[in-house]
Motif scaffolding. Structure first.
Motif, PDB file in Angstrom:
ATOM      1  N   LEU A   7     -36.956  -8.522 -48.182  1.00 38.87           N
ATOM      2  CA  LEU A   7     -37.688  -7.856 -47.100  1.00 38.87           C
ATOM      3  C   LEU A   7     -37.859  -8.777 -45.896  1.00 38.87           C
ATOM      4  CD1 LEU A   7     -40.307  -5.795 -49.143  1.00 38.87           C
ATOM      5  CD2 LEU A   7     -38.234  -4.983 -48.004  1.00 38.87           C
ATOM      6  N   ILE A   8     -38.144 -10.051 -46.154  1.00 36.94           N
ATOM      7  CA  ILE A   8     -38.256 -10.999 -45.023  1.00 36.94           C
ATOM      8  C   ILE A   8     -36.931 -11.040 -44.251  1.00 36.94           C
ATOM      9  CG2 ILE A   8     -38.539 -13.439 -44.373  1.00 36.94           C
ATOM     10  CD1 ILE A   8     -40.466 -13.684 -46.803  1.00 36.94           C
ATOM     11  N   GLY A   9     -35.825 -11.104 -44.983  1.00 32.15           N
ATOM     12  CA  GLY A   9     -34.501 -11.154 -44.355  1.00 32.15           C
ATOM     13  C   GLY A   9     -34.231  -9.939 -43.479  1.00 32.15           C
ATOM     14  N   TYR A  10     -34.533  -8.755 -44.002  1.00 36.74           N
ATOM     15  CA  TYR A  10     -34.279  -7.517 -43.246  1.00 36.74           C
ATOM     16  C   TYR A  10     -35.192  -7.418 -42.022  1.00 36.74           C
ATOM     17  CZ  TYR A  10     -30.844  -5.443 -46.381  1.00 36.74           C
ATOM     18  OH  TYR A  10     -29.690  -5.182 -47.087  1.00 36.74           O
ATOM     19  N   VAL A  12     -36.511  -9.971 -40.385  1.00 35.42           N
ATOM     20  CA  VAL A  12     -36.048 -10.970 -39.399  1.00 35.42           C
ATOM     21  C   VAL A  12     -34.837 -10.429 -38.632  1.00 35.42           C
ATOM     22  CG1 VAL A  12     -34.923 -13.230 -39.164  1.00 35.42           C
ATOM     23  CG2 VAL A  12     -36.965 -13.014 -40.575  1.00 35.42           C
ATOM     24  N   VAL A  13     -33.849  -9.897 -39.348  1.00 31.89           N
ATOM     25  CA  VAL A  13     -32.608  -9.443 -38.699  1.00 31.89           C
ATOM     26  C   VAL A  13     -32.856  -8.216 -37.811  1.00 31.89           C
ATOM     27  CG1 VAL A  13     -30.313  -8.448 -39.099  1.00 31.89           C
ATOM     28  CG2 VAL A  13     -31.055 -10.447 -40.406  1.00 31.89           C
ATOM     29  N   PHE A  14     -33.415  -7.163 -38.386  1.00 32.14           N
ATOM     30  CA  PHE A  14     -33.536  -5.935 -37.589  1.00 32.14           C
ATOM     31  C   PHE A  14     -34.713  -6.001 -36.608  1.00 32.14           C
ATOM     32  CE2 PHE A  14     -30.917  -4.662 -41.222  1.00 32.14           C
ATOM     33  CZ  PHE A  14     -29.805  -4.251 -40.502  1.00 32.14           C
TER      34      PHE A  14
END
Lengths: 44, 251
Positions: A7-10, A12-14
């Motif tokens: 969730l952190i990754g998504y 950060v990216v979006f």
């Protein structure tokens, strides 16, 4: 398992892409006011 | 791209039919990708849920290192040969978005590395060379802000853009040149390691990020063009004022 990393990754990216997109549109709007219409090539 | 037809500042001056189509497609693909990437795709046997980071990590890396920085290198070479403003601004625009995608590559890689390798960061050849690419293109963007003549600034940035892209070759072959913890080629057309919903989610992630990249690139180029024109207009005004002053003195 590992959902927090995912969730952190998504976010950060979006989230990052969304913020950058908004900043681009704002920059374009501010600059367009400083440029005469006949100099706005590439905008159509 | 045709000559202007608008007469005043629109709500979104850098928008057009092309960007509206790209933007709508991006949002549609994003919705489908999030459905597959976060919900329909099952956990992988060894990576568990962390495989979902893969769907954004690999496309971000490919778009940043090959597409964006490659475009910067092409634009830089053409600029150095022809002094074309179009290619110079395209190189700059691609580099800025490339830095953003490169940052996403590093962050999602670290988030994937923690549950998979047990550490966020390791001075592994692939990771280190990618970080070097990131720093090189941060340098490229810094050169763009130097207090030089526009030609000197563009030329120096172009040289750095080409050097920066050469590092992509190091990134590409780092896993075979040195011992690396990082895996090699993720998608081999002959023998892919992913299948079914994992592969579909991966391609949806790739398509989504590629569409968003295209949308951003068109807008960023138009912003760069407007900034260039605003600078030229400012220069014209300053010259006109100087001429008026000089004429006033001699009369």
């Amino acid at each position: 398992m590992y959902w927090n990393y995912v969730l952190i990754g998504y976010v950060v990216v979006f989230g990052g892409l969304g913020l950058y997109a908004v900043s681009l549109l704002r920059r374009g709007r501010n600059l367009a006011e400083q440029v005469e219409p006949d100099r706005r090539r590439f905008l159509d | 791209m045709s000559p202007p037809t608008s007469t005043g500042p629109a709500a979104t001056p850098t928008g057009s039919k092309l960007t509206r189509v790209l933007g709508s497609l991006s949002l549609a693909f994003l919705a489908i990708f999030l459905l597959f990437g976060l919900m329909l795709s099952p956990p992988e046997v060894s990576q568990r849920e962390a495989v979902r980071l893969f769907y954004i990590h690999v496309p971000s890396a490919v778009i940043a290192l090959y597409l964006a920085f490659g475009l910067t290198a092409v634009g830089s070479v053409v600029y150095l040969r022809k002094r074309s403003t179009f290619w110079d601004l395209l190189a700059w625009s691609a580099a800025e978005i490339g830095v953003l995608f490169c940052a996403f590559t590093l962050v999602t890689g670290m988030l994937w590395g923690r549950p998979t390798w047990g550490v966020f960061w390791k001075w592994d050849p692939r990771l280190t060379s990618t970080a070097i690419s990131f720093v090189l293109f941060i340098g490229y963007l810094a050169v763009r802000q130097l207090d030089l003549t526009p030609e000197a600034r563009s030329s120096r940035a172009a040289v750095l853009g080409i050097i920066g892209f050469l590092n992509t070759i190091v990134v590409r072959f780092s896993v075979s040149w040195w011992q690396s913890l990082h895996q090699g080629t993720t998608l081999n057309p002959v023998d892919t390691q992913m299948d079914g919903l994992h592969l579909l989610s991966f391609f949806l992630g790739f398509a989504t990020l590629a569409l968003v990249f295209s949308w951003l690139l068109v807008h960023r180029f138009r912003v760069a063009w407007l900034a260039h024109q605003a600078g030229e207009a400012g220069l014209d005004r300053a010259l006109a004022e100087r001429r008026a002053e000089a004429t006033g003195r001699t009369v």
